[in-house]
Design a protein around this motif. Structure first.
Motif, mmCIF file in Angstrom:
data_model
loop_
_atom_site.group_PDB
_atom_site.id
_atom_site.type_symbol
_atom_site.label_atom_id
_atom_site.label_comp_id
_atom_site.label_asym_id
_atom_site.label_seq_id
_atom_site.Cartn_x
_atom_site.Cartn_y
_atom_site.Cartn_z
ATOM 1 N N CYS A 62 0.852 8.943 1.745
ATOM 2 C CA CYS A 62 0.810 7.494 1.576
ATOM 3 C C CYS A 62 1.992 6.864 2.304
ATOM 4 N N ILE A 64 4.234 3.170 3.070
ATOM 5 C CA ILE A 64 4.645 1.959 2.360
ATOM 6 C C ILE A 64 5.101 0.921 3.384
ATOM 7 N N ILE A 74 11.116 1.847 -4.752
ATOM 8 C CA ILE A 74 9.665 2.009 -4.887
ATOM 9 C C ILE A 74 9.374 3.498 -5.051
ATOM 10 N N LEU A 76 6.335 6.459 -5.705
ATOM 11 C CA LEU A 76 4.926 6.850 -5.724
ATOM 12 C C LEU A 76 4.812 8.220 -6.379
ATOM 13 N N ARG A 109 9.253 -0.171 6.452
ATOM 14 C CA ARG A 109 8.117 0.755 6.450
ATOM 15 C C ARG A 109 8.603 2.180 6.209
ATOM 16 N N VAL A 124 2.162 3.728 -8.728
ATOM 17 C CA VAL A 124 3.111 2.977 -7.910
ATOM 18 C C VAL A 124 4.053 2.192 -8.812
ATOM 19 N N LEU A 127 7.143 -2.123 -6.848
ATOM 20 C CA LEU A 127 6.781 -3.020 -5.748
ATOM 21 C C LEU A 127 7.386 -4.405 -5.983
ATOM 22 N N ALA A 136 0.517 -3.025 0.413
ATOM 23 C CA ALA A 136 1.835 -2.397 0.513
ATOM 24 C C ALA A 136 1.760 -0.878 0.617
ATOM 25 N N VAL A 137 0.736 -0.270 0.012
ATOM 26 C CA VAL A 137 0.610 1.193 -0.021
ATOM 27 C C VAL A 137 -0.727 1.593 0.599
#
Length: 226
Positions: A62, A64, A74, A76, A109, A124, A127, A136-137
Motif C-alpha cells: 500500500c 500513502i 500514519i 497501516l 508520498r 488505517v 490520517l 490517501a491509501v
C-alpha cells in the motif's frame, strides 16, 4: 563500526573471493504490479481509524499520499483476518505494519519498495482530518509477470449452474494463490516466512504449468538450487 574513521577506510584492502559460479543474466520475468486494487468496502472502526476490505487476499503493498502536519504519524496494519470487533488481526503475520511520519512540507508520498505483504484487510490510523481514506491509501497486487497458459470455464458463462459457480470460484482462488506465491521463486506464503520451500513448489508445479507459462520461471529456480 562507530570507531572507524575516514582515514581508516583509505587503508582497507579487498580480498579476491573464490570462484563460486558463473555470473549470468536472470532468466525469470520481473516483478510487476497489477495496478491498484479498489476496496470492496471501507468502514470507520473508531474516530480516525478506518478499515479497508479488498475483497480478496493479495500479495502486494500500500502507498500513502497525504498533506499533513509535522510529526503526524500514519499507521497501516495489514492482515488476512478480522477480530470480532472489526479490527485487523495480524497476529499470524510478521512485519505487516507500516509507519509513516510526516514532515509537514506539502504533499508527502510513501512508495513501498523492496517489500511486499500478504493481506486482505488494512487498518488505517492517523490520517489527517481533511484526507479521504481511499484517496490517501492505495493498495496494489504484485507478482512475477507470468503469461497465462490456459483458461477453464465450468458450465455456461451466461448461466452457470451452482456446481459450475463453485468450481469456477475454486479455480479463481487457485490462480490468485499461485500468483501470491510466485515472487522470482515459489514461496510458501506471502505474509509470514516467504521462504522457497521446495516441497510446496513440487506439489503445485503441475497446476501452475496448466495456468501459466512457467518455463523461464522454473528454469531459473532450478538453476538457483544448483
Amino acid at each position: 563500526l562507530s570507531d572507524i574513521t575516514i582515514s581508516d577506510l583509505h587503508s582497507l584492502t579487498a580480498d579476491t573471493a573464490p570462484s563460486v559460479g558463473q555470473l549470468s543474466s536472470n532468466l525469470v520475468q520481473q516483478i510487476y504490479s497489477d495496478g491498484a486494487v479498489s476496496p470492496k468496502r471501507v468502514y470507520q472502526l473508531t474516530k480516525g481509524v478506518f478499515v479497508f476490505d479488498l475483497g480478496v487476499n493479495i500479495a502486494g503493498a500500500c502507498d500513502i499520499e497525504v498533506v499533513g502536519k509535522h510529526g503526524d504519524v500514519i499507521t497501516l496494519i495489514k492482515g488476512e483476518e478480522l477480530y470480532s470487533n472489526g479490527s485487523v488481526n495480524n497476529q499470524l503475520s510478521v512485519n505487516m505494519t507500516t509507519v509513516f511520519i510526516l514532515n509537514g512540507n506539502g504533499t508527502e508520498r510513501l512508495k513501498t519498495s523492496w517489500i511486499y505483504y500478504g493481506f486482505q484487510y488494512v487498518e488505517v490510523h492517523g490520517l489527517p482530518a481533511n484526507a479521504t481514506p481511499t484517496d490517501a491509501v492505495k493498495c496494489s497486487a504484485m507478482h512475477t509477470q507470468l503469461i497465462p497458459e490456459g483458461t477453464v470455464q465450468f458450465g455456461s458463462s451466461s448461466s452457470p449452474n451452482s456446481e459450475g459457480k463453485l468450481l469456477n470460484t475454486i479455480q479463481t482462488a487457485i490462480k490468485q494463490t499461485q500468483l501470491n506465491n510466485l515472487f522470482s521463486i515459489p514461496t510458501d506464503c506471502p505474509n509470514r516466512e516467504k521462504r522457497g520451500w521446495m516441497g510446496d513448489a513440487q506439489v503445485t508445479a503441475l497446476v501452475a504449468m496448466w495456468n501459466f507459462d512457467m518455463s523461464a520461471f522454473y528454469s531459473n529456480w532450478i538453476r538457483t538450487m544448483q
